[in-house]
Design a protein around this motif. Structure first.
Motif, short mmCIF file in Angstrom:
data_model
loop_
_atom_site.label_atom_id
_atom_site.label_comp_id
_atom_site.label_asym_id
_atom_site.label_seq_id
_atom_site.Cartn_x
_atom_site.Cartn_y
_atom_site.Cartn_z
N VAL A 43 1.01 -0.90 0.00
CA VAL A 43 -0.04 0.21 0.12
C VAL A 43 1.15 1.33 0.31
N PHE A 44 0.46 2.07 -1.15
CA PHE A 44 0.97 3.33 -0.35
C PHE A 44 0.02 4.35 -0.18
N HIS A 45 0.25 4.91 1.21
CA HIS A 45 -1.02 5.73 2.26
C HIS A 45 0.39 6.53 2.32
N ARG A 46 0.05 8.34 2.63
CA ARG A 46 0.23 9.58 3.52
C ARG A 46 2.27 9.21 3.04
N GLY A 47 2.75 8.87 2.23
CA GLY A 47 3.88 8.87 1.94
C GLY A 47 4.50 7.56 1.87
N ARG A 48 4.10 6.81 2.10
CA ARG A 48 5.01 5.81 2.78
C ARG A 48 4.59 4.39 2.06
N GLU A 49 5.15 2.95 1.61
CA GLU A 49 5.30 2.02 1.40
C GLU A 49 5.46 1.51 2.32
N SER A 50 4.12 0.31 2.10
CA SER A 50 4.14 0.03 3.77
C SER A 50 3.05 -1.97 3.30
N ASP A 51 3.26 -3.30 3.99
CA ASP A 51 2.15 -4.19 3.75
C ASP A 51 0.63 -3.36 4.29
N ILE A 52 -0.26 -4.11 3.68
CA ILE A 52 -1.14 -3.48 4.54
C ILE A 52 -2.37 -4.74 4.48
N ASN A 53 -3.36 -5.56 4.93
CA ASN A 53 -4.10 -5.96 5.22
C ASN A 53 -5.43 -5.32 4.99
N ILE A 54 -6.54 -6.56 4.92
CA ILE A 54 -7.82 -6.05 4.87
C ILE A 54 -8.32 -5.61 7.00
N ASP A 55 -7.87 -6.29 7.74
CA ASP A 55 -7.98 -6.32 8.75
C ASP A 55 -7.30 -4.46 9.43
N GLN A 56 -6.48 -4.03 9.08
CA GLN A 56 -6.13 -3.23 9.40
C GLN A 56 -7.18 -2.50 9.23
N LEU A 57 -7.96 -2.06 8.09
CA LEU A 57 -8.52 -1.09 7.64
C LEU A 57 -9.99 -1.21 8.71
N LYS A 58 -10.46 -2.69 9.04
CA LYS A 58 -11.34 -2.72 9.58
C LYS A 58 -12.65 -1.59 10.91
N GLY A 59 -13.20 -1.66 11.04
CA GLY A 59 -13.83 -0.76 12.02
C GLY A 59 -14.14 0.50 11.93
N ASN A 60 -13.42 0.82 10.49
CA ASN A 60 -14.11 2.12 9.57
C ASN A 60 -14.80 1.49 8.56
N ALA A 61 -15.53 2.20 7.61
CA ALA A 61 -16.49 2.67 6.79
C ALA A 61 -15.45 2.79 6.27
N LEU A 62 -15.45 2.05 4.47
CA LEU A 62 -14.53 2.38 3.50
C LEU A 62 -15.39 2.26 1.64
N LEU A 63 -14.64 3.18 1.39
CA LEU A 63 -15.12 2.72 -0.03
C LEU A 63 -14.11 2.64 -0.61
#
Length: 196
Positions: A43-63
């Motif tokens: 994932v590219f987020h806030r100027g950084r590159e890292s690994d992500i999985n969907i569990d890290q985004l759970k708890g928020n509404a997503l588009l």
């Protein structure tokens, strides 16, 4: 007996594994009421590159917005829509963009072309098509991905979806339509608070 030392009848009775996990198959596209599939990637987020999985985004509404190709005209129009959504402070959800371009292409594009507003978005390259396959957005005849727009609630349940082919680009077409789509997707059917 075959040239490979097996009897054909015995071969046909055995278990056959032909590498189906490597073949993209068009699944039924996810619809409202379906749970988000498990996925991970770079994932590219806030100027950084890292690994992500969907569990890290759970708890928020997503588009979740699927953009087949960042570099063509439809990709440019789709990214303009994403930028408009990122600039909207009224949207209380995380924006996740999945693109079919490679990690290297997206790294270069983010460095050279991307608007600073995109720092809000989670941009996930899906060059191999694993994520689009899970969402059912792959055309099995051409191996092209469809554009998609999914809204999920804080529990990971899809509340709204819109899928269109590459020719007409992404729908909703404008940020106003997108905001209306998100709000209507996340508003419970029995909620009458906005009707007054």
């Amino acid at each position: 007996m075959s040239v490979y030392g097996e009897d054909t009848q015995d071969f046909l009775k055995g278990k056959h594994v032909y590498g189906g996990e490597y073949v993209h198959r068009l699944l039924k596209p996810l619809q409202p009421g379906d749970q988000l599939p498990e996925f991970s990637g770079t994932v590219f987020h806030r100027g950084r590159e890292s690994d992500i999985n969907i569990d890290q985004l759970k708890g928020n509404a997503l588009l979740l917005i699927f953009i087949p190709n960042t570099l063509d005209n439809h990709g440019k129009a789709s990214w303009n829509l994403v930028i408009d959504l990122c600039l909207n402070k009224g949207l209380d959800l995380d924006i996740v963009v999945i693109t079919s371009n490679s990690r290297d292409t997206m790294r270069a594009w983010m460095r050279l072309k991307a608007n600073p507003a995109l720092r809000r978005a989670y941009v996930i390259p899906d060059h191999c098509g694993h994520i689009v396959t899970q969402f059912g957005l792959l055309n099995p005849d051409t191996c092209e991905t469809y554009s998609g727009f999914f809204v999920s609630d804080v529990d990971g349940c899809i509340q709204g979806s819109s899928i269109s082919n590459k020719v007409c680009g992404i729908y909703p077409f404008s940020s106003e339509e997108a905001i209306e789509f998100v709000e209507s997707s996340l508003t419970p059917a029995n909620d009458t608070s906005s009707e007054a």
